[in-house]
Enzyme design. Structure first.
Site, PDB file in Angstrom:
ATOM      1  CG  HIS A   1      -4.836   7.748   7.713  1.00 22.08           C
ATOM      2  ND1 HIS A   1      -5.360   7.466   6.468  1.00 22.08           N
ATOM      3  CD2 HIS A   1      -3.538   7.367   7.674  1.00 22.08           C
ATOM      4  CE1 HIS A   1      -4.402   6.930   5.714  1.00 22.08           C
ATOM      5  NE2 HIS A   1      -3.293   6.869   6.417  1.00 22.08           N
TER       6      HIS A   1
ATOM      7  CE  LYS B   1      -3.767   2.564   1.113  1.00 24.51           C
ATOM      8  NZ  LYS B   1      -4.467   2.304   2.384  1.00 24.51           N
ATOM      9  CB  ILE B   2       2.645   3.217  -2.189  1.00 20.76           C
ATOM     10  CG1 ILE B   2       2.008   3.157  -3.580  1.00 20.76           C
ATOM     11  CG2 ILE B   2       3.569   2.030  -1.946  1.00 20.76           C
ATOM     12  CD1 ILE B   2       2.989   3.398  -4.717  1.00 20.76           C
ATOM     13  CB  SER B   3       1.202   8.129  -1.328  1.00 25.40           C
ATOM     14  OG  SER B   3       1.322   8.188   0.066  1.00 25.40           O
TER      15      SER B   3
ATOM     16  CB  THR C   1      -2.117  11.363  -2.040  1.00 24.27           C
ATOM     17  OG1 THR C   1      -1.724  10.131  -2.655  1.00 24.27           O
ATOM     18  CG2 THR C   1      -3.140  12.051  -2.910  1.00 24.27           C
ATOM     19  CB  ALA C   2      -1.498  14.202   2.543  1.00 24.66           C
TER      20      ALA C   2
END
Length: 283
Positions: free
Chosen positions: A159, A57-59, A115-116
């Site tokens: 989150h 799981k990555i951005s 992404t943030a």
């Protein structure tokens, strides 16, 4: 495919909810999972330097650096509406109260390839004349205390911070998800599931979808597993987290999902923030 598959994802409730069934041997014909729990900044780095496990799981923001070796899977990740990152400031007399006030300030972010952070940079280019000052990378669970204690001027959070920042006495400066949706009309691409290109992506996607469907069909079965990794979140906050980040895009990105991903990465490449991508490599 081997009888065991190495995977890395975060200990956040959305990931543990999605992968609970597979991690506990409840998905028919799927190989056993050897799970590494890691913050997104760590998994982004593992994928980029080629030392990571077969599935991660990555951005979405990290995709341009890894698409040569990894394939984006059409399920299991986090993409949606009303679930974007937040920019938070303190409430002291010198606290920042408007976007332009971030000029030259110290900002904490969870990862420079998240992404943030990508959304933040796109937003700041429009809203912070002269640009922000120093960027400090911190684990996301340390950011709100640092803002509260005045160690930094603002924090970019993700989150469950959406549900808990008020308990730290912090001020919401902007919701980057709302900004993105108003600016583009598209959902927000947050976290992607990727697999090495030499693996059977269709099979892996099928196992992820089966794991997710089991979670939806048996919503209480994963509760203990989710809470054991949820960094002291209350059951109510963990459920809110799951309800927000696990949605129809988790089962299938679909055309609007791929459009959102392409739009984000193309726009970022045009600004010189990420390498240009070949959209054909996304599918």
């Amino acid at each position: 495919m081997n009888n065991e598959l190495n995977i890395a994802f975060s200990p956040c409730p959305n990931d543990t909810f999605v992968f609970h069934a597979w991690a506990h041997g409840l998905v028919a014909d799927a190989p056993a999972l050897n799970v590494m729990y890691a913050d997104i900044d760590i998994t982004n780095g593992l994928a980029a330097d080629g030392t990571g496990p077969e599935v991660l799981k990555i951005s979405y923001a990290a995709l341009p650096w890894v698409l040569e070796n990894y394939r984006l899977l059409p399920c299991g990740g986090a993409l949606g509406r009303g679930c974007g990152p937040l920019v938070l400031t303190g409430n002291g007399p010198l606290a920042v109260r408007r976007p332009a006030g971030l000029a030259g300030r110290r900002i904490a972010v969870p990862s420079e390839r998240s992404t943030a952070y990508l959304l933040f940079r796109l937003w700041a280019a429009q809203n912070v004349p002269g640009g922000v000052g120093e960027i400090v990378v911190m684990p996301f669970d340390e950011i709100m205390p640092a803002v509260r204690d005045g160690k930094i001027d603002a924090g970019l959070v993700i989150h469950e911070a959406r549900f808990t920042y008020s308990s730290y006495g912090l001020n919401l400066l902007t919701d980057l998800g709302s900004w993105w949706e108003e600016d583009t009309g598209l959902p927000i691409p947050l976290g992607a599931i990727i697999a090495r290109r030499d693996l059977d992506a269709e099979a892996i996607s099928g196992w992820i979808r089966s794991s997710l469907q089991y979670a939806w069909d048996h919503p209480t079965d994963s509760r203990d597993y989710v809470l054991s990794h949820a960094q002291e979140l209350s059951p109510e906050v963990a459920k809110s987290h799951i309800d927000l980040y696990v949605n129809e895009f988790s089962m299938n990105l679909g055309d609007s999902g791929y459009e959102a991903i392409t739009s984000l990465l193309t726009r970022a490449a045009d600004e010189g923030l990420v390498p240009a991508i070949d959209p054909e490599l996304l599918r």
